[in-house]
Design a protein around this motif. Structure first.
Motif, PDB file in Angstrom:
ATOM      1  N   ARG A 162      39.801  48.848  50.564  1.00  0.00           N
ATOM      2  CA  ARG A 162      38.587  48.190  50.558  1.00  0.00           C
ATOM      3  C   ARG A 162      38.972  48.625  48.708  1.00  0.00           C
ATOM      4  O   ARG A 162      37.930  49.864  48.726  1.00  0.00           O
ATOM      5  CB  ARG A 162      37.547  48.139  51.391  1.00  0.00           C
ATOM      6  CG  ARG A 162      37.500  47.705  52.509  1.00  0.00           C
ATOM      7  CD  ARG A 162      36.131  47.851  53.332  1.00  0.00           C
ATOM      8  NE  ARG A 162      36.390  48.730  53.681  1.00  0.00           N
ATOM      9  CZ  ARG A 162      34.876  49.909  54.384  1.00  0.00           C
ATOM     10  NH1 ARG A 162      33.978  48.937  53.764  1.00  0.00           N
ATOM     11  NH2 ARG A 162      34.596  51.380  54.000  1.00  0.00           N
ATOM     12  N   HIS A 203      40.063  32.941  54.270  1.00  0.00           N
ATOM     13  CA  HIS A 203      39.369  32.852  53.496  1.00  0.00           C
ATOM     14  C   HIS A 203      38.193  30.878  52.913  1.00  0.00           C
ATOM     15  O   HIS A 203      39.174  30.630  52.148  1.00  0.00           O
ATOM     16  CB  HIS A 203      38.676  33.461  51.819  1.00  0.00           C
ATOM     17  CG  HIS A 203      39.323  34.856  51.979  1.00  0.00           C
ATOM     18  ND1 HIS A 203      38.650  35.532  52.509  1.00  0.00           N
ATOM     19  CD2 HIS A 203      41.033  35.115  51.438  1.00  0.00           C
ATOM     20  CE1 HIS A 203      39.702  36.573  52.303  1.00  0.00           C
ATOM     21  NE2 HIS A 203      40.319  36.501  51.794  1.00  0.00           N
ATOM     22  N   LEU A 237      42.714  36.840  47.782  1.00  0.00           N
ATOM     23  CA  LEU A 237      41.498  37.279  47.664  1.00  0.00           C
ATOM     24  C   LEU A 237      40.319  35.958  47.935  1.00  0.00           C
ATOM     25  O   LEU A 237      40.343  35.286  47.709  1.00  0.00           O
ATOM     26  CB  LEU A 237      41.315  38.592  46.822  1.00  0.00           C
ATOM     27  CG  LEU A 237      40.688  38.038  45.151  1.00  0.00           C
ATOM     28  CD1 LEU A 237      40.272  38.980  44.270  1.00  0.00           C
ATOM     29  CD2 LEU A 237      42.244  37.078  44.556  1.00  0.00           C
ATOM     30  N   PRO A 238      38.913  36.231  48.183  1.00  0.00           N
ATOM     31  CA  PRO A 238      38.551  35.405  48.192  1.00  0.00           C
ATOM     32  C   PRO A 238      38.141  34.543  46.502  1.00  0.00           C
ATOM     33  O   PRO A 238      37.904  35.418  45.285  1.00  0.00           O
ATOM     34  CB  PRO A 238      36.974  36.131  47.990  1.00  0.00           C
ATOM     35  CG  PRO A 238      37.257  36.743  49.267  1.00  0.00           C
ATOM     36  CD  PRO A 238      38.089  37.362  48.495  1.00  0.00           C
ATOM     37  N   TRP A 249      36.576  42.947  47.526  1.00  0.00           N
ATOM     38  CA  TRP A 249      37.469  42.897  48.863  1.00  0.00           C
ATOM     39  C   TRP A 249      38.143  43.431  49.374  1.00  0.00           C
ATOM     40  O   TRP A 249      38.859  44.972  49.031  1.00  0.00           O
ATOM     41  CB  TRP A 249      38.557  41.630  47.647  1.00  0.00           C
ATOM     42  CG  TRP A 249      39.422  42.034  46.937  1.00  0.00           C
ATOM     43  CD1 TRP A 249      40.558  42.346  47.327  1.00  0.00           C
ATOM     44  CD2 TRP A 249      39.550  42.049  45.062  1.00  0.00           C
ATOM     45  NE1 TRP A 249      41.313  42.712  46.252  1.00  0.00           N
ATOM     46  CE2 TRP A 249      41.187  42.899  45.235  1.00  0.00           C
ATOM     47  CE3 TRP A 249      38.522  42.552  44.321  1.00  0.00           C
ATOM     48  CZ2 TRP A 249      40.979  43.236  43.736  1.00  0.00           C
ATOM     49  CZ3 TRP A 249      38.855  42.489  43.316  1.00  0.00           C
ATOM     50  CH2 TRP A 249      39.860  42.869  42.784  1.00  0.00           C
ATOM     51  N   MET A 283      35.855  36.089  43.705  1.00  0.00           N
ATOM     52  CA  MET A 283      36.233  37.457  42.831  1.00  0.00           C
ATOM     53  C   MET A 283      37.246  36.788  42.202  1.00  0.00           C
ATOM     54  O   MET A 283      38.203  37.711  42.128  1.00  0.00           O
ATOM     55  CB  MET A 283      37.094  38.286  43.965  1.00  0.00           C
ATOM     56  CG  MET A 283      35.572  38.295  45.933  1.00  0.00           C
ATOM     57  SD  MET A 283      33.885  38.651  44.459  1.00  0.00           S
ATOM     58  CE  MET A 283      33.153  38.581  45.759  1.00  0.00           C
TER      59      MET A 283
END
Length: 509
Positions: free
Chosen positions: A103, A460, A125-126, A147, A129
């Protein structure tokens, strides 16, 4: 633009008819655009290695990195200094490194005089972000994305991605690597800066007084790709050399240029082993003598050395697949030395490259039909320029789609998709070359060709924050050759908005 299009159309017709540009304006252009530094360099400067950035580790295990974007001055040419931008230093930025499952969080403070952003190129990643145009960082502000690393080992990178400013901000020097480590059982050179060497290759135009020339960053006159420089920087170092101390070294190559397409090999024509492309390791190493890298693409290669030998890493004239005049205007006739590599008399032993690197699965099977077709026009995608209020595609989270990228122009383009990776299924119906058979996120799309991709999207789901897809020739991207897509679950799909907001802006204070 109309004048430029007419002129380029005329030149394209001339090139298409194979008429020699021996006189007049075409002859002037042909003579004026070829570039070479062969014989001009002395390889006097030790290659700079971007430092590894150590994160702080919180009680909950989050690894936090801190980056400060700011102006500085760098001695690029001897005896002069150049105004540059960088992260945690005057030019480029440190290398971030994490493992799959970590993380991570990054505090990105903007001490530049302009609003910018910081995109994690190739990272899964989302969307909120991702650091694209919808996550701007105003001067004095700090953006704090976080993330979990959810992908195999790969050489990724970060750079600004503010619409219409990306070319200038990258050119001034904001860029760096983000290395993902995964499988310690794969025996490849791994001592960072010693036998595992990052090479961020960029070109610049630098005046004799050290001023960075930005005059061709955007389109003007007869520019077809944006700026092509005759000064090569590797890790921000001009005229560089590196000492080799082991029998084998891994080079992590990044084409960090705004527009230049590199065709990398060695001056003695030695073979090297391609072990990884953009998004991770290949199943088996591939022996090559030349490797094409368009802007944004990465590759990892392993090279063998004998004690006492020296060789130059060079970018040779690139096979761009267009007519002779367009090829020359796009740098396809250029020969540029990048880096001299000198081996010590006695080298430390290195393990051979494994016959199998990773059990890579075959290209994924599409879960949605029909394919999504993207036509690359005159700096357009499907006839439109970038519009922040328009969503061009909605994909199902975790799905696989076939995307067909068509370059109907004579102008070189490439294609990059955020928040996903893909396998190249074919180029004009033919199997991809060996260097295109791994997982990728950026690919060259030759003029007059169609590249078919199997794109695997992340799990995601976000009905309001888009990812981007675009040409990574940065002048093309800034001119509007970019679109947006949402990745949403079945539950979130009904809430997809017609208009996006900018609620994720980081404000100063």
């Amino acid at each position: 633009m109309t004048t430029r299009r007419r002129a380029l159309g005329w030149l394209g017709a001339v090139g298409g008819l194979a008429v020699l540009p021996a006189a007049g304006f075409a002859g002037y252009l042909y003579a004026d655009t070829g570039r070479s530094n062969v014989g001009e360099l002395t390889f006097r400067n030790r290659l700079g290695i971007p430092p590894l950035l150590s994160p702080s580790v919180a009680a909950d295990g989050v690894r936090r990195f801190r980056l400060t974007l700011a102006e500085g001055r760098t001695e690029l040419l001897p005896g002069t200094t150049t105004r540059t931008w960088g992260a945690n230093g005057p030019i480029l930025g440190p290398t971030l490194r994490a493992r799959r499952g970590d993380r991570v969080a990054v505090d990105v403070r903007n001490d530049l005089p302009e609003t910018t952003s910081l995109h994690w190129h190739g990272m899964h990643l989302p969307a909120r972000m991702d650091g694209g145009p919808h996550q701007p960082i105003e001067p004095g502000a700090t953006w704090r994305p976080s993330w979990t690393i959810e992908q195999p080992a790969a050489t990724l990178w970060y750079h600004p991605h503010l619409h219409r400013s990306t070319a200038a901000h990258v050119y001034r020097g904001v860029a760096g690597l983000f290395l993902v480590n995964d499988d310690p059982a794969v025996r490849l050179p791994e001592e960072y800066g010693v036998d595992d060497i990052p090479l961020i290759v960029q070109d610049r135009k630098i005046a004799d007084d050290g001023t960075l020339d930005e005059s061709d960053l955007a389109f003007g006159g007869l520019t077809i790709t944006g700026l092509l420089g005759d000064k090569i920087l590797v890790n921000g170092t001009y005229d560089p050399y590196v000492e080799v101390v082991t029998e084998r070294i891994r080079l992590r190559l990044l084409n960090g240029c705004n527009a230049r397409i590199l065709y990398v090999g060695f001056t003695d024509d030695r073979r090297f082993s391609l072990v990884a492309t953009d998004a991770g390791l290949l199943r088996t190493p591939q022996p090559l003598r030349r490797l094409l890298l368009s802007p944004g693409e990465r590759a990892e290669v392993v090279v063998e050395f004998r004690g006492g030998e020296a060789v130059v890493l060079r970018s040779f004239p690139a096979p761009l697949g267009t007519n002779p005049i367009y090829a020359r205007l796009a740098g396809g006739s250029d020969t540029l030395d990048l880096l001299k590599m000198t081996a010590a008399t006695v080298l430390r032993p290195s393990a051979p490259v494994p016959a199998e690197l990773t059990p890579v699965a075959p290209a994924p099977t599409a879960t949605r039909a029909p394919p999504f077709r993207l036509e690359m026009g005159d700096f357009l995608l499907n006839g439109a320029t970038m519009d922040a209020a328009r969503i061009d595609r909605v994909v199902r989270a975790g799905s696989v789609e076939v995307w067909v990228i068509v370059n109907g122009q004579a102008i070189p383009h490439n294609f990059h998709v955020h928040g996903a990776s893909f396998h190249v299924l074919d180029v004009d119906g033919a199997p991809p070359a060996v260097e295109l058979r791994g997982a990728k996120d950026t690919v060259y799309v030759p003029p007059g060709s169609a590249v078919r991709l199997a794109v695997r999207f992340l799990d995601h789901s976000d009905a309001r924050s888009p990812y981007m897809f675009h040409c990574h020739v940065l002048a093309h991207e800034d001119a509007g050759m970019m679109g947006q897509f949402l990745t949403v679950s079945a539950q979130d799909e009904p809430s997809v908005p017609g208009i996006l907001d900018d609620s994720h802006t980081a404000h100063g204070g």
